[in-house]
Write an enzyme that holds these catalytic residues in place. Structure first.
Site, mmCIF file in Angstrom:
data_model
loop_
_atom_site.group_PDB
_atom_site.id
_atom_site.type_symbol
_atom_site.label_atom_id
_atom_site.label_comp_id
_atom_site.label_asym_id
_atom_site.label_seq_id
_atom_site.Cartn_x
_atom_site.Cartn_y
_atom_site.Cartn_z
ATOM 1 N N LYS A 36 0.596 -1.062 -0.192
ATOM 2 C CA LYS A 36 -0.270 0.148 0.263
ATOM 3 C C LYS A 36 0.891 1.451 -0.442
ATOM 4 O O LYS A 36 1.730 1.660 0.845
ATOM 5 C CB LYS A 36 -1.036 0.334 1.078
ATOM 6 C CG LYS A 36 -1.332 1.500 1.587
ATOM 7 C CD LYS A 36 -2.085 1.938 0.763
ATOM 8 C CE LYS A 36 -3.087 3.203 0.705
ATOM 9 N NZ LYS A 36 -2.198 4.068 1.915
ATOM 10 N N GLU B 257 6.022 -0.487 12.840
ATOM 11 C CA GLU B 257 6.648 0.406 13.675
ATOM 12 C C GLU B 257 6.395 1.788 13.558
ATOM 13 O O GLU B 257 5.674 2.624 12.463
ATOM 14 C CB GLU B 257 8.064 0.563 12.514
ATOM 15 C CG GLU B 257 9.298 1.018 13.099
ATOM 16 C CD GLU B 257 8.999 2.175 12.855
ATOM 17 O OE1 GLU B 257 8.969 3.740 13.845
ATOM 18 O OE2 GLU B 257 9.912 2.787 11.845
ATOM 19 N N CYS C 62 10.511 9.310 12.323
ATOM 20 C CA CYS C 62 10.040 8.597 14.009
ATOM 21 C C CYS C 62 10.597 8.918 14.872
ATOM 22 O O CYS C 62 10.477 8.542 15.827
ATOM 23 C CB CYS C 62 9.079 7.435 12.934
ATOM 24 S SG CYS C 62 10.188 6.169 12.778
ATOM 25 N N GLU D 6 3.803 13.505 19.363
ATOM 26 C CA GLU D 6 4.354 13.719 17.796
ATOM 27 C C GLU D 6 3.414 14.163 17.301
ATOM 28 O O GLU D 6 3.041 14.047 16.480
ATOM 29 C CB GLU D 6 4.258 12.326 17.456
ATOM 30 C CG GLU D 6 5.421 11.749 16.107
ATOM 31 C CD GLU D 6 6.210 10.331 15.521
ATOM 32 O OE1 GLU D 6 6.382 10.121 15.439
ATOM 33 O OE2 GLU D 6 4.881 10.124 15.599
#
Length: 489
Positions: free
Chosen positions: A178, A253, A287, A386
Site C-alpha cells: 500500500k 513500527e 519517527c 508526535e
C-alpha cells in the site's frame, strides 16, 4: 482543464501490469510548490481483492523457489535500482520536496538494504538442536507465511519500501504494498524494476489510495497473512485489533517522542550539531526525530544559545545546499502550525522559528521554519504528542536522574540519544532508558541495514526491521525431528 490531462496519472500495479481502475482520483500536490503534481487512481475494494488474489496465486511457486535463487533475482533488482538511481532520486525529490542530494542518499540507503537481504538468500539460517532422546536429531527451518500487506509512509518513501519488500520477498512471501498517497509514483517504479529483474508477476503488487479505504480493505481481507505497518500509533492499534481477530501476524513500527540528552560534560558543539540534525533534518519527518531536548542546567544557556543560532542559520528549500525542505502536505502543515499555537497557549516560549501564524519565509510550499520552544511542562501536549515536523521542545534538568525521568515520561519508546564523556553515565542511561535504540554522542536516528530497529510501548509491538531480526517477522519456524535407530549387523 487541458492542463490537468497533461499531469501524470499514477496507477496501481497488479500481476505485473499497470492498472488504472479505481473508485476515485486523488490529487497529489508538490510540497515545494503546493501545485498539483499528479493524479492517483485510488484502489477500491475490488482492486485490493484483485491484488491479494494475484499475490496468493503465485505464493506456492515463489515460496518453494530456492532461497538462493530468490536472492539472485533480488540481487538483479538491486542492480537495476543502482542503474536507475537518477530516475529514482528525481521521483523521490519531486514527491517529497527533498533536495536531490538528500533524495540520492535515501536511494543509496534503499540499495544497501536490498543488497543485505539479497545476500540472506544464502544465509536463511535456522538451527540444529540437541535432544535428550538417544538417536533423535532435530533441526528447525524457516518457511514463508503467505501474502504480506506492506503499508508505508512518505517521509522516506523508497527506504520505507526497501525495509519491507526485500525481507518479505527473500523469505518467500508475496506482497501487496500500500503506497503512501503522498509518494505513489516511487512505489510503482520499484515494482516495475522488480519485474524487469525477473521477480515473477504477482509477487510484488502495489495498490494506491487513502488509508481509510484501500488500506482498510487490505487489512481486513482474510487472504492477508501478515501486515507490516509503519505509521501512526492510532492506526497501528486499529490494525492490531482487526488483524488479531483472525490471528494474522502483525509488525508495527509506530511513532516516537524521542529524547536527546545533553549532560554537563558534553562536547557542546558536537551536541548542537546532532541535536539540529535529529530535530530538523528531513523537516523533522522521522519517527526517530529528536523532538525533546533535555539539557543539564549547568550548560543550558550555552547549549540553547548555540542551538538557536544553528537553527536560524539553516536554509530552507530543495537545492543541494539547503538543510531542510517542506513538510509533506497541507494537512500536516496546518497541524504543525496548530500544535505550535497550542504550545504557546500552554506556556511555551518560541525561541526561533514559526509562532504558529506563518509557516516560513518561503512564499510557496508547505515550509515551516526550524522551531525551538522552551518553558513547556513535561505534561504539555507538545511534550507528549508526535507532530512530525521541524519543531522541538527543550527542557532544563538538574542531573542524570531527572533527565531519565523526563525521558521516560512518555507513552513512546523508540529512540534516544545522550551526549556525555562519562562512559559509566552513558551505560547507566542506556540500560535505564525505555527505548528500542539508544545512541551515545550522535543523533537519535541512524539505523543501518544489518541493525534491528523498533520500539517499545506505543512505538511498536516488539518486532524489528531491518537486520536479520526481520527474518523472524516474515517467516514461520518449523521444527523437524527424526529418530535414527541403530542397525545391528
Amino acid at each position: 482543464m487541458a492542463e490537468i490531462y497533461q499531469i501524470r496519472r499514477i496507477p496501481s500495479w497488479i500481476n505485473g501490469l499497470e492498472l488504472f481502475n479505481g473508485d476515485s482520483i486523488l490529487n497529489k500536490f508538490n510540497p515545494h510548490t503546493a501545485e498539483l503534481d499528479s493524479l492517483i487512481v485510488s484502489s477500491d475494494k475490488e482492486v485490493v481483492k484483485q491484488a491479494i488474489k494475484a499475490a496468493g496465486n503465485v505464493f506456492d511457486s515463489w515460496s518453494t523457489c530456492s532461497p538462493v535463487k530468490r536472492g539472485n533475482i533480488l540481487g538483479a533488482f538491486v542492480r537495476l535500482m543502482r542503474d536507475n538511481k537518477d530516475e529514482l532520486r528525481d521521483i523521490v525529490a519531486r514527491e517529497t520536496g527533498k533536495s536531490k542530494a538528500n533524495a540520492e542518499g535515501e536511494v543509496f540507503g534503499a540499495i544497501a538494504v536490498g543488497e543485505f537481504f539479497a545476500g540472506e538468500g544464502m544465509r536463511l539460517y535456522a538451527r540444529s538442536l540437541t535432544s535428550g532422546m538417544e538417536g533423535k536429531y532435530t533441526h528447525s527451518i524457516r518457511q514463508a507465511i503467505g501474502v504480506c500487506a506492506l503499508i508505508v509512509p512518505a517521509n522516506t518513501p523508497i527506504a520505507n519500501i526497501a525495509w519491507k519488500i526485500f525481507p518479505a520477498l527473500i523469505c518467500g512471501n508475496t506482497a501487496v504494498l500500500k503506497a503512501s498517497e503522498d509518494s505513489p509514483e516511487i512505489a510503482v517504479k520499484m515494482a516495475a524494476l522488480a519485474k524487469e529483474a525477473g521477480v515473477p508477476d504477482g509477487v510484488f503488487n502495489v495498490i494506491q489510495g487513502r488509508g481509510d479505504i484501500s488500506g482498510k480493505a487490505l487489512v481486513e481481507d482474510h487472504g492477508v497473512a501478515l501486515i507490516s505497518f509503519t505509521g501512526s500509533t492510532s492506526v497501528g492499534k486499529w490494525i492490531a485489533e482487526v488483524a488479531g481477530k483472525r490471528l494474522a501476524r502483525v509488525s508495527l513500527e509506530l511513532g516516537g517522542k524521542n529524547p536527546f540528552i545533553v549532560c554537563d560534560d558534553a562536547d557542546i558543539d558536537n551536541a548542537v550539531n546532532w541535536a539540529s540534525l535529529s530535530a530538523f533534518s528531513n523537516a523533522g519527518q522521522r519517527c526517530a526525530a529528536g523532538s525533546r531536548i533535555i539539557v543539564f542546567e549547568q550548560v543550558y544557556d550555552e547549549f540553547v544559545n548555540k542551538l538557536v543560532a544553528k537553527a536560524k542559520s539553516l536554509k530552507l528549500g530543495i537545492d543541494d545546499d539547503c538543510d531542510l525542505g517542506p513538510v509533506i502536505n497541507e494537512r500536516q502543515f496546518n497541524n504543525i502550525l496548530t500544535a505550535i499555537k497550542n504550545a504557546v497557549f500552554q506556556g511555551g516560549k518560541v525561541l526561533c522559528g514559526s509562532n504558529g501564524e506563518l509557516g516560513s519565509s518561503v512564499e510557496k510550499g508547505y515550509y515551516i521554519e526550524p522551531t525551538i520552544i522552551e518553558g513547556l511542562s513535561v505534561e504539555a501536549d507538545l511534550s507528549k504528542t508526535e507532530i512530525f515536523g521541524p519543531v522541538v521542545s527543550i527542557y532544563k534538568v538538574k542531573g542524570i536522574v531527572e533527565a531519565l525521568d523526563v525521558s521516560n515520561n512518555t507513552e513512546y519508546g523508540l529512540t534516544a540519544s545522550i551526549h556525555t564523556k562519562n562512559v559509566d553515565r552513558a551505560m547507566w542511561f542506556a540500560q535505564k532508558i525505555r527505548s528500542g535504540l539508544i545512541n551515545v554522542n550522535i543523533g537519535t536516528y541512524g539505523s543501518e541495514p544489518h541493525m534491528p530497529f523498533g520500539g517499545v510501548g506505543s512505538s511498536g509491538n516488539g518486532t524489528r526491521e531491518p537486520g536479520v531480526e526481520a527474518l523472524d517477522v516474515y517467516t514461520e519456524l518449523k521444527c523437524i525431528s527424526i529418530l535414527v535407530r541403530e542397525q545391528h549387523i
